[in-house]
Design a protein around this motif. Sequence first.
Motif, mmCIF file in Angstrom:
data_model
loop_
_atom_site.group_PDB
_atom_site.id
_atom_site.type_symbol
_atom_site.label_atom_id
_atom_site.label_comp_id
_atom_site.label_asym_id
_atom_site.label_seq_id
_atom_site.Cartn_x
_atom_site.Cartn_y
_atom_site.Cartn_z
ATOM 1 N N PRO A 60 7.845 7.414 -9.555
ATOM 2 C CA PRO A 60 7.636 6.103 -10.889
ATOM 3 C C PRO A 60 9.103 5.916 -10.951
ATOM 4 O O PRO A 60 10.128 5.427 -11.367
ATOM 5 N N SER A 61 10.103 7.141 -10.791
ATOM 6 C CA SER A 61 11.279 7.230 -10.976
ATOM 7 C C SER A 61 12.146 7.420 -10.133
ATOM 8 O O SER A 61 12.874 8.771 -10.513
ATOM 9 N N ALA A 62 11.942 7.000 -9.344
ATOM 10 C CA ALA A 62 12.994 7.337 -7.895
ATOM 11 C C ALA A 62 14.110 6.446 -7.838
ATOM 12 O O ALA A 62 14.115 5.347 -8.473
ATOM 13 N N PRO A 63 15.463 7.150 -8.492
ATOM 14 C CA PRO A 63 16.956 6.393 -8.274
ATOM 15 C C PRO A 63 17.206 5.830 -7.903
ATOM 16 O O PRO A 63 18.256 5.714 -7.067
ATOM 17 N N ALA B 165 1.298 -1.686 -0.017
ATOM 18 C CA ALA B 165 0.309 -0.375 0.328
ATOM 19 C C ALA B 165 0.492 1.162 0.136
ATOM 20 O O ALA B 165 0.702 2.330 -0.891
ATOM 21 N N GLU B 166 1.876 1.346 0.629
ATOM 22 C CA GLU B 166 2.741 2.644 0.935
ATOM 23 C C GLU B 166 3.923 2.296 -0.058
ATOM 24 O O GLU B 166 3.629 4.012 -0.884
ATOM 25 N N ALA B 167 3.900 1.576 -1.090
ATOM 26 C CA ALA B 167 4.394 1.317 -2.423
ATOM 27 C C ALA B 167 4.043 2.104 -3.031
ATOM 28 O O ALA B 167 4.684 2.665 -4.425
ATOM 29 N N PHE C 168 21.111 -2.986 -2.811
ATOM 30 C CA PHE C 168 20.165 -1.755 -3.321
ATOM 31 C C PHE C 168 21.004 -0.501 -3.713
ATOM 32 O O PHE C 168 22.049 -0.747 -2.988
ATOM 33 N N ALA C 169 20.569 0.098 -4.944
ATOM 34 C CA ALA C 169 21.478 0.991 -5.415
ATOM 35 C C ALA C 169 20.737 1.919 -5.209
ATOM 36 O O ALA C 169 19.795 2.131 -5.567
ATOM 37 N N GLY C 170 22.253 3.409 -4.885
ATOM 38 C CA GLY C 170 21.083 4.798 -5.521
ATOM 39 C C GLY C 170 20.186 5.606 -4.132
ATOM 40 O O GLY C 170 19.035 6.169 -5.148
ATOM 41 N N ALA D 36 9.036 3.458 1.163
ATOM 42 C CA ALA D 36 8.037 3.234 0.285
ATOM 43 C C ALA D 36 9.343 3.256 -1.264
ATOM 44 O O ALA D 36 8.539 2.445 -1.818
ATOM 45 N N ASP D 37 9.881 4.063 -1.706
ATOM 46 C CA ASP D 37 10.311 3.960 -2.816
ATOM 47 C C ASP D 37 11.275 2.213 -2.844
ATOM 48 O O ASP D 37 11.857 2.550 -3.722
ATOM 49 N N MET D 38 12.443 2.285 -1.346
ATOM 50 C CA MET D 38 13.067 0.634 -0.923
ATOM 51 C C MET D 38 11.781 -0.437 -1.794
ATOM 52 O O MET D 38 12.309 -1.129 -2.234
#
Length: 484
Positions: free
Chosen positions: A324-327, A317-319, A350-352, A360-362
Amino acid sequence: MICLGVDLGTSGLKVALLDGDDLIATASRPLRVLRPHVGWSEQDPEDWWNALVACLDELQASEPAALAATAALGLSGQMHGATLLDARGQVLRPCILWNDGRSQAQCAELEARWPALRTVTGNPAMAGFTAPKLLWVREHEPELFERTALVLLPKAYLRWRLTGEAIEEMSDASGTLWLDVGARRWSADALAACGMAMNQMPRLVEGSAPAGEVRGEWVRRWGFARPPLVAGGAGDNAAGAVAVGAVHAGDAFVSLGTSGVLWATTARFAPNPDHAVHAFCHALPDTWHQMGVLLAAASSLTWWAQVTGHDEPALLAEAESAPPSAPCWFAPYLNGERTPHNDATVRGGFAGVDAGTTRADMTRAVLEGVGYALRDARDSLAAAGTKLAEADLIGGGARSALWAQWLADILNLPLHQVAHSELGCALGAARLARMAAGEGLGVARKPQRLRSFEPRPAEAERHGARHAQWRSLYPALKALPPAR
């Protein structure tokens, strides 16, 4: 016809009692994975048996009349596991599982010993397969190797306990690297390359054929009116294919379980080992399939949930709120990878990530990373001449509408959520039991499609560009020293 479908997975065992495709009851028990060293993955076969006994005891208590009427039983199982028995039928060591990476060095040794391996088996030597595991045992546990009288795959061990017979079927046998996959028979040359002989192998049958019947002591314990026939059954992915009716050339599905699979049914043996595409027998006669395989699909999200302390629905739900283009990027190589890299030692990450990166980005990166790995598998199937037009979705991860839509965009492929997906392999196993008991191939009909996800052109284009960037993660991670 009332049948039982038994699904021996990695994280648990499930039994479904069905009248045709109609569910009467289910029972399940969790299973634990032993990890005594980095890269190792084992289970105690006695835990599988105890789980099966507990499930059937539960069904006998809750549905005694229906269980008594059971005509046949089908087995589905996690593939590749090396279960070693001595001449008295005693298990010699914990089973080395499909996601165990210790035998990478033995893969190179096996291909050097037997140059025809890829031609005959249709697959490269991979650490997850059974044959390299036996070479590892031969080198590191020679006394146990010498005492090994019989090698069984996980579901064949359950059959042996149920029936007293050592029998395996073609789809699971394909993942050992001891099967001549085109000819559908054990290869004496493959066994000789491992210092083994034909008498250490179970008898082969087709998955839809009879393969023993339940022994009297278990008939009495569970109150069966007559000894149920036991079908050959299927490896987990082939059982899933039978469950969704993927039994004709061109049928396809995506499985988001512990591992991830992109499956395509084929009418002939069509190997492409150089791209780490699996070319196996189907559980049905005169039918084969190709697979691209990920070692950590939905289990990547499960791992991330454990790390964050948040449950998977909350993370999903959080994601949805993440840009949409988080680095931020994620490579799902938690247990190494199969298609297309055939690399048991690479690890994910993970990278970036920067100071502004959110949970949420992760989470979004985890979901997209699994999707990009499946896109790698899609491209490998295409290189083997198999281009998919659409696919059904099965497995626990397939229940998420968010993830399903993102996968449709990433793969640029229409995807369909289907009925009975929660039964999955257990339903496929039960259908094979019905076939073995006399019903025809028609029982493997396609399920009702509940919801379809069409790729959105703008998102598909965006993910095409991001996938090209994401692919740079593998060589960067490969350059890091392996975990110890």
